[in-house]
Scaffold this motif. Structure first.
Motif, short mmCIF file in Angstrom:
data_model
loop_
_atom_site.label_atom_id
_atom_site.label_comp_id
_atom_site.label_asym_id
_atom_site.label_seq_id
_atom_site.Cartn_x
_atom_site.Cartn_y
_atom_site.Cartn_z
N LEU A 132 2.26 -4.00 6.53
CA LEU A 132 1.83 -3.53 5.25
C LEU A 132 3.18 -3.01 4.71
O LEU A 132 3.66 -1.81 5.17
CB LEU A 132 0.74 -2.39 5.13
CG LEU A 132 -0.54 -2.74 5.68
CD1 LEU A 132 -1.60 -1.88 6.13
CD2 LEU A 132 -1.25 -4.08 4.68
N PRO A 133 3.86 -3.41 3.74
CA PRO A 133 4.68 -2.88 3.15
C PRO A 133 4.91 -1.78 2.14
O PRO A 133 4.04 -2.06 0.99
CB PRO A 133 5.46 -4.12 2.39
CG PRO A 133 4.33 -4.98 1.97
CD PRO A 133 3.30 -4.73 3.04
N GLY A 134 5.39 -0.67 2.57
CA GLY A 134 5.24 0.54 1.54
C GLY A 134 4.11 1.30 1.83
O GLY A 134 2.93 1.07 1.96
N PRO A 135 4.26 2.66 1.35
CA PRO A 135 3.19 3.76 1.19
C PRO A 135 1.90 3.45 0.40
O PRO A 135 1.00 3.76 0.84
CB PRO A 135 3.80 4.95 0.93
CG PRO A 135 5.13 4.54 0.40
CD PRO A 135 5.62 3.20 0.78
N ILE A 136 2.49 2.69 -0.68
CA ILE A 136 1.23 2.53 -1.66
C ILE A 136 0.18 1.34 -1.28
O ILE A 136 -0.87 1.65 -1.23
CB ILE A 136 1.64 2.28 -3.09
CG1 ILE A 136 2.61 3.32 -3.71
CG2 ILE A 136 0.74 1.94 -4.08
CD1 ILE A 136 3.40 3.28 -4.94
#
Length: 161
Positions: A73-77
């Motif tokens: 899952l790319p990135g915190p959002i």
């Protein structure tokens, strides 16, 4: 492959409920899309008086331990969105029944994974789209590792359609 290990108190869910939970989880991943057979859900009942939270016995606790191998899952959002999406997907099996619960996700290296002796093809490749359609692992060629929507002009040369 998302591998879900669901640790529950004894008799937390019926066989039909476990099947529904597994189908809900699988359907969420199928939206990506990844092959449905990538998704594995294992329910493990923890004997009474064997669950402790904060050092105290807790007979109404469910733990979801998820290993993500097929995708990261790319990135915190997006990570937060995915965790909240799955939490909502399963909420009716948790909150109304008085369970406390916890999710954790681990992302493991894609290149250290195989299915039926095959290294899974790259995301959105021709081979992976075939795996989604056939819902099973099978051998594939080097040309099938390219993204779908490309075609081979000659060996080693690709062009987008």
């Amino acid at each position: 492959m998302p591998l879900w290990k669901v640790y529950t108190p004894p008799n937390a869910y019926t066989s039909a409920e476990r099947e529904d939970i597994a189908k809900r989880i699988t359907s969420a991943y199928a939206q990506i899309p990844i092959p449905a057979f990538y998704v594995v859900v294992i329910f493990r009942e923890i004997p009474e008086n064997s669950y402790f939270v904060g050092g105290e016995p807790h007979g109404k606790f469910i733990r979801f331990e998820v290993d993500h191998i097929a995708r990261t899952l790319p990135g915190p959002i997006l990570r937060e969105w995915w965790v909240r999406t799955l939490d909502k997907l399963l909420a009716e099996y948790l909150r109304p029944r008085g369970f406390d619960w916890e999710f954790s996700y681990d992302e493991t290296p894609f290149d250290l994974w195989s299915l039926q002796g095959e290294i899974p093809p790259p995301f959105e490749s021709i081979a992976e789209k075939r795996w989604v359609k056939e819902n099973k692992a099978s051998s594939y060629t080097l040309d099938e590792k390219i993204p779908a929507g490309h075609f081979v002009l000659s060996p080693g040369v690709h062009q987008h359609e």
